[in-house]
Design a protein around this motif. Structure first.
Motif, PDB file in Angstrom:
ATOM      1  N   VAL A 163       0.857  -1.183   0.000  1.00 26.39           N
ATOM      2  CA  VAL A 163       0.000   0.000   0.000  1.00 26.39           C
ATOM      3  C   VAL A 163       0.891   1.230   0.000  1.00 26.39           C
ATOM      4  CG1 VAL A 163      -1.742   1.312   1.272  1.00 26.39           C
ATOM      5  CG2 VAL A 163      -1.885  -1.177   1.193  1.00 26.39           C
ATOM      6  N   VAL A 164       0.670   2.104  -0.948  1.00 26.03           N
ATOM      7  CA  VAL A 164       1.538   3.256  -1.168  1.00 26.03           C
ATOM      8  C   VAL A 164       0.749   4.545  -1.003  1.00 26.03           C
ATOM      9  CG1 VAL A 164       3.098   4.374  -2.811  1.00 26.03           C
ATOM     10  CG2 VAL A 164       2.873   1.898  -2.828  1.00 26.03           C
ATOM     11  N   LEU A 165       1.350   5.526  -0.351  1.00 27.67           N
ATOM     12  CA  LEU A 165       0.783   6.868  -0.257  1.00 27.67           C
ATOM     13  C   LEU A 165       1.480   7.724  -1.317  1.00 27.67           C
ATOM     14  CD1 LEU A 165       0.070   8.849   2.954  1.00 27.67           C
ATOM     15  CD2 LEU A 165       1.321   9.925   1.115  1.00 27.67           C
ATOM     16  N   ASN A 166       0.708   8.307  -2.232  1.00 28.66           N
ATOM     17  CA  ASN A 166       1.252   9.132  -3.318  1.00 28.66           C
ATOM     18  C   ASN A 166       0.576  10.501  -3.337  1.00 28.66           C
ATOM     19  OD1 ASN A 166       3.047   7.254  -4.531  1.00 28.66           O
ATOM     20  ND2 ASN A 166       1.309   6.232  -5.489  1.00 28.66           N
ATOM     21  N   ASN A 167       1.212  11.420  -4.057  1.00 28.44           N
ATOM     22  CA  ASN A 167       0.629  12.733  -4.358  1.00 28.44           C
ATOM     23  C   ASN A 167       0.198  13.494  -3.116  1.00 28.44           C
ATOM     24  OD1 ASN A 167       0.882  12.123  -7.157  1.00 28.44           O
ATOM     25  ND2 ASN A 167      -1.005  10.954  -7.046  1.00 28.44           N
ATOM     26  N   LEU A 168       1.017  13.439  -2.080  1.00 29.88           N
ATOM     27  CA  LEU A 168       0.700  14.136  -0.834  1.00 29.88           C
ATOM     28  C   LEU A 168       0.832  15.644  -1.022  1.00 29.88           C
ATOM     29  CD1 LEU A 168       0.144  14.144   2.242  1.00 29.88           C
ATOM     30  CD2 LEU A 168       2.621  13.968   2.563  1.00 29.88           C
ATOM     31  N   SER A 169      -0.225  16.370  -0.635  1.00 29.02           N
ATOM     32  CA  SER A 169      -0.217  17.828  -0.632  1.00 29.02           C
ATOM     33  C   SER A 169      -0.794  18.273   0.705  1.00 29.02           C
ATOM     34  CB  SER A 169      -1.067  18.362  -1.783  1.00 29.02           C
ATOM     35  OG  SER A 169      -1.221  19.760  -1.659  1.00 29.02           O
ATOM     36  N   ALA A 170      -0.038  19.074   1.463  1.00 25.64           N
ATOM     37  CA  ALA A 170      -0.495  19.461   2.801  1.00 25.64           C
ATOM     38  C   ALA A 170      -0.357  20.960   2.999  1.00 25.64           C
ATOM     39  CB  ALA A 170       0.315  18.721   3.860  1.00 25.64           C
ATOM     40  N   THR A 171      -1.485  21.597   3.347  1.00 23.85           N
ATOM     41  CA  THR A 171      -1.492  23.001   3.756  1.00 23.85           C
ATOM     42  C   THR A 171      -2.194  23.056   5.110  1.00 23.85           C
ATOM     43  OG1 THR A 171      -3.634  23.598   2.794  1.00 23.85           O
ATOM     44  CG2 THR A 171      -1.688  23.722   1.336  1.00 23.85           C
ATOM     45  N   SER A 172      -2.241  24.225   5.703  1.00 25.69           N
ATOM     46  CA  SER A 172      -2.870  24.342   7.016  1.00 25.69           C
ATOM     47  C   SER A 172      -4.392  24.148   6.972  1.00 25.69           C
ATOM     48  CB  SER A 172      -2.535  25.698   7.636  1.00 25.69           C
ATOM     49  OG  SER A 172      -3.029  26.732   6.816  1.00 25.69           O
ATOM     50  N   SER A 173      -4.999  24.150   5.766  1.00 24.60           N
ATOM     51  CA  SER A 173      -6.449  23.977   5.674  1.00 24.60           C
ATOM     52  C   SER A 173      -6.881  22.805   4.789  1.00 24.60           C
ATOM     53  CB  SER A 173      -7.097  25.265   5.148  1.00 24.60           C
ATOM     54  OG  SER A 173      -6.588  25.563   3.859  1.00 24.60           O
ATOM     55  N   ASN A 174      -5.929  22.148   4.111  1.00 29.56           N
ATOM     56  CA  ASN A 174      -6.289  21.051   3.212  1.00 29.56           C
ATOM     57  C   ASN A 174      -5.142  20.053   3.104  1.00 29.56           C
ATOM     58  OD1 ASN A 174      -6.218  20.082   0.056  1.00 29.56           O
ATOM     59  ND2 ASN A 174      -8.260  20.049   0.942  1.00 29.56           N
ATOM     60  N   ILE A 175      -5.462  18.785   3.264  1.00 25.73           N
ATOM     61  CA  ILE A 175      -4.484  17.718   3.065  1.00 25.73           C
ATOM     62  C   ILE A 175      -5.093  16.737   2.085  1.00 25.73           C
ATOM     63  CG2 ILE A 175      -3.245  15.796   4.142  1.00 25.73           C
ATOM     64  CD1 ILE A 175      -3.161  17.444   6.718  1.00 25.73           C
ATOM     65  N   SER A 176      -4.363  16.436   1.021  1.00 25.62           N
ATOM     66  CA  SER A 176      -4.867  15.459   0.051  1.00 25.62           C
ATOM     67  C   SER A 176      -3.752  14.483  -0.298  1.00 25.62           C
ATOM     68  CB  SER A 176      -5.397  16.157  -1.206  1.00 25.62           C
ATOM     69  OG  SER A 176      -4.348  16.804  -1.886  1.00 25.62           O
ATOM     70  N   PHE A 177      -4.154  13.256  -0.630  1.00 30.41           N
ATOM     71  CA  PHE A 177      -3.196  12.212  -0.991  1.00 30.41           C
ATOM     72  C   PHE A 177      -3.961  11.041  -1.591  1.00 30.41           C
ATOM     73  CE2 PHE A 177      -4.442  11.857   3.421  1.00 30.41           C
ATOM     74  CZ  PHE A 177      -4.846  10.537   3.545  1.00 30.41           C
ATOM     75  N   ASP A 178      -3.223  10.142  -2.219  1.00 27.79           N
ATOM     76  CA  ASP A 178      -3.788   8.914  -2.768  1.00 27.79           C
ATOM     77  C   ASP A 178      -3.246   7.725  -1.982  1.00 27.79           C
ATOM     78  OD1 ASP A 178      -5.026  10.364  -4.844  1.00 27.79           O
ATOM     79  OD2 ASP A 178      -3.184  10.293  -6.029  1.00 27.79           O
ATOM     80  N   ILE A 179      -4.079   6.724  -1.785  1.00 29.80           N
ATOM     81  CA  ILE A 179      -3.685   5.452  -1.192  1.00 29.80           C
ATOM     82  C   ILE A 179      -4.017   4.376  -2.220  1.00 29.80           C
ATOM     83  CG2 ILE A 179      -4.174   3.757   0.614  1.00 29.80           C
ATOM     84  CD1 ILE A 179      -2.865   5.949   1.966  1.00 29.80           C
ATOM     85  N   VAL A 180      -2.990   3.634  -2.652  1.00 35.39           N
ATOM     86  CA  VAL A 180      -3.175   2.628  -3.690  1.00 35.39           C
ATOM     87  C   VAL A 180      -2.475   1.344  -3.255  1.00 35.39           C
ATOM     88  CG1 VAL A 180      -2.752   2.063  -6.122  1.00 35.39           C
ATOM     89  CG2 VAL A 180      -3.204   4.424  -5.461  1.00 35.39           C
ATOM     90  N   GLY A 181      -3.117   0.203  -3.465  1.00 33.02           N
ATOM     91  CA  GLY A 181      -2.443  -1.054  -3.164  1.00 33.02           C
ATOM     92  C   GLY A 181      -3.395  -2.183  -2.826  1.00 33.02           C
TER      93      GLY A 181
END
Length: 186
Positions: free
Chosen positions: A24-42
């Motif tokens: 299981v891999v975490l990809n495309n992590l983007s983190a700001t003080s109001s939004n966190i986004s990422f993908d989980i694939v596996g």
């Protein structure tokens, strides 16, 4: 000798591909003080002992770290892509003695071997000083103790798709072997 070179080259290329695949891999992590986004694939490889209709995402190394100041469950979402088995119904945070984490629930339990391709978009107020991608974990099924237990963590690669040096060396060896075998043909 040509056949041996081809065989070794093919083996090295296959081994490099196998070593670069994580469960299981975490990809495309983007983190700001109001939004966190990422993908989980596996592929799901481990289940907690209870509530196996839930995915949990949060700290492994220190569950006491407070990285969620406030969480907007209504604005947060988890979208699924093929070959994910089922939909995600709700997104919520779990704080306090359970650790600092985000959980989702589905209508049915997840099983070992299920494929997942999920995109998380978390909205709220986040303390980025405590948000360390190297301390994050991913778990199927909340049981006891910290929200993300080390023994049930299925996140094997944190934030990058950059191959390890050993993988690159095997790939290079495979390409060199193929080049040598082709040059001897000519």
């Amino acid at each position: 000798m040509k056949k041996l070179c081809k065989l070794l080259a093919g083996f090295a290329l296959a081994l490099s591909a196998a070593t670069s695949n994580a469960n299981v891999v975490l990809n495309n992590l983007s983190a700001t003080s109001s939004n966190i986004s990422f993908d989980i694939v596996g592929t799901i490889t481990t289940l907690g002992s209870g509530f196996q209709h839930q995915f949990g995402f949060g700290h492994v190394s220190n569950p006491a770290l407070d990285w969620i100041t406030s969480f907007n469950g209504g604005a947060s979402s988890v979208s699924v892509s093929a070959p994910t088995k089922q939909a995600i119904n709700t997104v919520y945070d779990l704080t306090g003695s359970y650790g600092e984490s985000v959980w989702t629930s589905s209508s049915a339990n997840w099983l070992i071997g299920d494929q997942i391709d999920l995109h998380y978009n978390l909205v709220g107020a986040f303390n980025l000083l405590n948000f360390d991608p190297n301390g994050l974990g991913f778990q199927v099924g909340y049981s006891v103790g910290p929200a993300i237990e080390k023994s049930n963590n299925i996140l094997t690669q944190q934030t990058s798709a950059v191959p390890e040096p050993f993988t690159l060396a095997l790939f290079g060896l495979g390409l060199a072997g193929l080049a040598i075998s082709r040059r001897k043909k000519a």
